[in-house]
Scaffold this motif. Sequence first.
Motif, PDB file in Angstrom:
ATOM      1  N   TYR A   1      46.492  26.390  30.311  1.00 50.76           N
ATOM      2  CA  TYR A   1      45.578  26.988  31.275  1.00 50.76           C
ATOM      3  C   TYR A   1      44.285  26.187  31.220  1.00 50.76           C
ATOM      4  N   TYR A   2      43.755  25.814  32.393  1.00 51.50           N
ATOM      5  CA  TYR A   2      42.584  24.948  32.452  1.00 51.50           C
ATOM      6  C   TYR A   2      41.410  25.678  33.081  1.00 51.50           C
ATOM      7  N   THR A   3      40.252  25.601  32.456  1.00 48.29           N
ATOM      8  CA  THR A   3      39.014  26.108  33.039  1.00 48.29           C
ATOM      9  C   THR A   3      37.947  25.035  32.952  1.00 48.29           C
ATOM     10  N   LYS A   4      37.098  24.993  33.953  1.00 47.78           N
ATOM     11  CA  LYS A   4      36.026  24.011  33.993  1.00 47.78           C
ATOM     12  C   LYS A   4      35.068  24.230  32.824  1.00 47.78           C
ATOM     13  N   GLY A   5      34.791  23.179  32.110  1.00 48.21           N
ATOM     14  CA  GLY A   5      33.892  23.262  30.966  1.00 48.21           C
ATOM     15  C   GLY A   5      34.586  23.534  29.658  1.00 48.21           C
ATOM     16  N   ASN A   6      35.738  24.220  29.711  1.00 47.20           N
ATOM     17  CA  ASN A   6      36.477  24.545  28.481  1.00 47.20           C
ATOM     18  C   ASN A   6      37.724  23.695  28.300  1.00 47.20           C
ATOM     19  N   GLY A   7      38.124  22.981  29.366  1.00 47.55           N
ATOM     20  CA  GLY A   7      39.291  22.128  29.253  1.00 47.55           C
ATOM     21  C   GLY A   7      40.586  22.910  29.166  1.00 47.55           C
ATOM     22  N   TRP A   8      41.551  22.349  28.461  1.00 45.81           N
ATOM     23  CA  TRP A   8      42.906  22.891  28.400  1.00 45.81           C
ATOM     24  C   TRP A   8      43.075  23.798  27.190  1.00 45.81           C
ATOM     25  N   GLN A   9      43.648  24.981  27.432  1.00 45.10           N
ATOM     26  CA  GLN A   9      43.949  25.931  26.367  1.00 45.10           C
ATOM     27  C   GLN A   9      45.444  26.235  26.403  1.00 45.10           C
ATOM     28  N   LEU A  10      46.074  26.240  25.250  1.00 51.91           N
ATOM     29  CA  LEU A  10      47.515  26.426  25.179  1.00 51.91           C
ATOM     30  C   LEU A  10      47.901  27.868  25.480  1.00 51.91           C
ATOM     31  N   ASP A  11      48.761  28.056  26.499  1.00 51.39           N
ATOM     32  CA  ASP A  11      49.351  29.361  26.806  1.00 51.39           C
ATOM     33  C   ASP A  11      48.343  30.497  26.831  1.00 51.39           C
ATOM     34  N   GLN A  12      47.267  30.307  27.583  1.00 47.36           N
ATOM     35  CA  GLN A  12      46.234  31.341  27.631  1.00 47.36           C
ATOM     36  C   GLN A  12      46.426  32.338  28.768  1.00 47.36           C
ATOM     37  N   LEU A  13      47.281  32.042  29.693  1.00 48.50           N
ATOM     38  CA  LEU A  13      47.405  32.916  30.856  1.00 48.50           C
ATOM     39  C   LEU A  13      48.315  34.095  30.580  1.00 48.50           C
ATOM     40  N   LEU A  14      47.829  35.300  30.889  1.00 52.88           N
ATOM     41  CA  LEU A  14      48.660  36.501  30.840  1.00 52.88           C
ATOM     42  C   LEU A  14      49.037  36.867  32.260  1.00 52.88           C
ATOM     43  N   HIS A  15      50.327  36.933  32.519  1.00 53.38           N
ATOM     44  CA  HIS A  15      50.781  37.369  33.838  1.00 53.38           C
ATOM     45  C   HIS A  15      50.649  38.878  33.945  1.00 53.38           C
ATOM     46  N   SER A  16      50.915  39.388  35.121  1.00 49.48           N
ATOM     47  CA  SER A  16      50.788  40.826  35.360  1.00 49.48           C
ATOM     48  C   SER A  16      51.781  41.632  34.533  1.00 49.48           C
TER      49      SER A  16
ATOM     50  N   SER B   1      57.124  27.453  39.107  1.00 48.58           N
ATOM     51  CA  SER B   1      57.583  28.559  38.275  1.00 48.58           C
ATOM     52  C   SER B   1      58.097  29.733  39.087  1.00 48.58           C
ATOM     53  N   VAL B   2      59.156  30.343  38.575  1.00 48.58           N
ATOM     54  CA  VAL B   2      59.733  31.516  39.223  1.00 48.58           C
ATOM     55  C   VAL B   2      58.900  32.761  38.961  1.00 48.58           C
ATOM     56  N   ASP B   3      58.038  32.711  37.954  1.00 45.62           N
ATOM     57  CA  ASP B   3      57.346  33.905  37.478  1.00 45.62           C
ATOM     58  C   ASP B   3      55.870  33.927  37.843  1.00 45.62           C
ATOM     59  N   ALA B   4      55.464  33.092  38.791  1.00 45.83           N
ATOM     60  CA  ALA B   4      54.039  32.964  39.083  1.00 45.83           C
ATOM     61  C   ALA B   4      53.586  33.743  40.313  1.00 45.83           C
ATOM     62  N   GLY B   5      54.523  34.268  41.094  1.00 43.58           N
ATOM     63  CA  GLY B   5      54.139  34.964  42.314  1.00 43.58           C
ATOM     64  C   GLY B   5      53.789  34.031  43.454  1.00 43.58           C
TER      65      GLY B   5
ATOM     66  N   GLU C   1      41.250  39.652  50.768  1.00 44.62           N
ATOM     67  CA  GLU C   1      41.740  40.298  49.553  1.00 44.62           C
ATOM     68  C   GLU C   1      40.994  39.826  48.313  1.00 44.62           C
ATOM     69  N   ILE C   2      40.628  40.778  47.467  1.00 43.64           N
ATOM     70  CA  ILE C   2      39.999  40.513  46.178  1.00 43.64           C
ATOM     71  C   ILE C   2      41.045  40.723  45.084  1.00 43.64           C
ATOM     72  N   ALA C   3      41.042  39.838  44.108  1.00 44.81           N
ATOM     73  CA  ALA C   3      42.021  39.953  43.031  1.00 44.81           C
ATOM     74  C   ALA C   3      41.756  41.205  42.205  1.00 44.81           C
ATOM     75  N   SER C   4      42.762  42.082  42.093  1.00 52.24           N
ATOM     76  CA  SER C   4      42.650  43.283  41.274  1.00 52.24           C
ATOM     77  C   SER C   4      43.214  43.056  39.887  1.00 52.24           C
ATOM     78  N   GLN C   5      43.960  41.987  39.738  1.00 59.68           N
ATOM     79  CA  GLN C   5      44.487  41.586  38.445  1.00 59.68           C
ATOM     80  C   GLN C   5      44.546  40.065  38.458  1.00 59.68           C
ATOM     81  N   ILE C   6      44.984  39.462  37.377  1.00 60.71           N
ATOM     82  CA  ILE C   6      45.106  38.012  37.393  1.00 60.71           C
ATOM     83  C   ILE C   6      46.107  37.628  38.471  1.00 60.71           C
ATOM     84  N   THR C   7      45.664  36.868  39.475  1.00 60.56           N
ATOM     85  CA  THR C   7      46.511  36.530  40.609  1.00 60.56           C
ATOM     86  C   THR C   7      46.478  35.029  40.862  1.00 60.56           C
ATOM     87  N   THR C   8      47.364  34.609  41.699  1.00 58.65           N
ATOM     88  CA  THR C   8      47.460  33.197  42.054  1.00 58.65           C
ATOM     89  C   THR C   8      47.230  33.016  43.538  1.00 58.65           C
TER      90      THR C   8
END
Length: 735
Positions: free
Chosen positions: A169-184, A197-201, A224-231
């Motif tokens: 998972y990549y964020t500006k300023g923090n770079g790459w983090q291993l497996d940081q994303l939690l899906h819904s 990915s089949v699991d990304a929506g 639409e505003i994201a109510s949870q982590i969305t793509t």
Amino acid sequence: MSSLADYFNTQIKSRGFNQVESPALQDTVYSKTEGVGLFARNLCDGIQDQTYLISPGPLAFRDNFGALPATFLHNNVITPNKVYPPADIFHGRSNKIGQDWNQATLVALQDNTDGLLPGFSTARTNNTWNYGVLYPHDSNSVDYRAYAIYNPGSKKTNPPDGFKAPSYYYTKGNGWQLDQLLHSTGKNSPWQNGAGSVDAGLGLGNPQAISDLLKGTAIDVTEEIASQITTVGAWGAGFHANNTWQNVNQFNKKSQAWSLGSQDVLAAVEGANDTSLWTNQYPLTKYLGETNYNYRDKYSKLRWDQFYAPILNYINNNSSKTKISDTIHNQGMIDTVIPWVSNPTDLINIQNMLYLSTDLLFDQSKIHVTDDWYWGWNEIPTRSTDWNQSTKYKSLAFIVPHTVGNSTITSVDQLDTLNNTPEWTKSLVTQLNGYMHLLDADGNSFLPNKTNIVFALTIQDGNGHYYLDFVTPKPFSITLTNSAGKEFNVTIAGETLTYTGISFENHKNTLNTLFNVIETSKGHELGSAIFEFDATHQGGSLASMKYVDPSLKSADASFDNIAGLYRILDKEGSVLDIYDANRNGSVNDSIDPSHAGYYVTALSQWVNTTGIRSGANTTYDSLTGTSSQEINYFEFGQLYAPLLVVNGGKLYNDVGSLSGIAFDTIRANPLNKRAINSEDIVTYFSFKEANPDKMEHVRTMSNGAIGWEDMDRGTGSIKASDDDFNDSIQHFEFI
């Protein structure tokens, strides 16, 4: 009955003009007088044929992918090597027959372009069709791409909060983090393989165009505003990361990085201007890697002739280097930055112009990219479910390169000689064995007996451009090996691959009309209708459908109606939820006819060439109807339901497929409101829950046909329905 070779040549037909002579000619690429094209896929490309389990499993690696890459074939494309080959693509060709680039490529072919990308064929007559994610070069679209992530409370038109790439998972300023994303689902998922990915929506197609299409409908997502982590994104849309899931976890244990080197993607895109590689024009695709169209409209003499310049600029990190000189990654350097376009005309033109810019892109003193080695194919993300059974494709095909060994292959006679050359047939056997051992989810081989199979030659014309010519070689026999290691003989003859020494029952084509009677009105039995076709394509001849002329001519309506078919998933009429109308982060589940989003979702899955026009002073129009042409898009074991667009003829421009009015219908009546006035455009289905008046509109007939009522049957109508149920007749037969 046409041969498969003849049929496929018609599908990829070009007008035979030199389209790169002027912008005006380039603008007419993929026009109404040309074929709709074909989609091809090498099923053994290292994704679909990877069945090993990955930790923590237990699913196989290939089951990670919701999307698979395909290639669009059309003879407006002038490049050599039009499909991903079975060779080591990073090494130039030798002259050894059956090795490197001196071998044919076995692909599966699909002719239902609109089934893979809704409305694709209508781009021939509609220059505003922009619903695709289409890469004009090899791009690693489903296994390397990173898609945009939005945290709760974020607006999807703002810059994303990060990017998800394989295992990172990549964020500006923090770079790459291993497996940081939690899906819904609330848990770390091993199936986070980037934009495939089949699991990304993620869904299929251009998110901006689809958002515009859905504006004002029951599933409008504009604000639409994201109510949870969305793509936000689509399968295959995004920026290129350096490593796949396997490289990070399975093989090389590498960390993730951008393929742009030291550049930060967010910074690069936020700083985009008129001369950048990617667009900064559209809010929903600005951070998804769509092309900067200024290189079509503003910075070119021909369309896209200067597009090589920003590609080089980003490959070389905005350095002073002017050409690609990397002898290891060579043509793969384009993969790392190539953006996507939204329509087939731009796809074809960029693909052609990149090929014509070879000497401008590469330092030929170091790399020496020849035609015989040029990566000439495009790449288009498609649903993995469109390729997961042998019944999904029309035929297999061996795409023969222009040069084999030291000879150019331009005739069937030369191909016949090759097909009896041991070095050549060894490569054919290797690839056919790969398809033989590839099994679908039901355990069936992708190389069943009586498989359709053709060959296509790659011919160079007088302008130095390359086109495909599908041909039928003389019969020849080879030996394959089944999964148990036992050898057996097969014969390729008459465009069919047949197991020899084994007898099979002849298949009989069948058509079932499934009708569920709900009520009776004026002696008519009303209810829901479903068509089930079981059509095989054996012996190199197409088992096709057509409308029954006498039934069509018996229709009697004053409205200008267009009827058609769309694919359903069950006998209740559920359809694939391609727009995530359920808002559950999945486009792989379904919605039923009672769902508010059914109208838009079902209409978007209208099967090409099934449209038929009746009414408005022409009860049967043989010119624009489909009775005079074959319908070849039905899949074995699939169900299809009818629809009727009342007054849909008003939206038809007299060219192209009648199903092309689907998106115009949605724009004309976004909520499918009731047709209180007779001139209104409204859509009816055979499932009353989906109809605006919540009434039945289909009757059954004794001969297997169905009849439509095109007037509003609910209370409050200005004019009461006559309930004659003969305003459009749908009746099919095999030809």
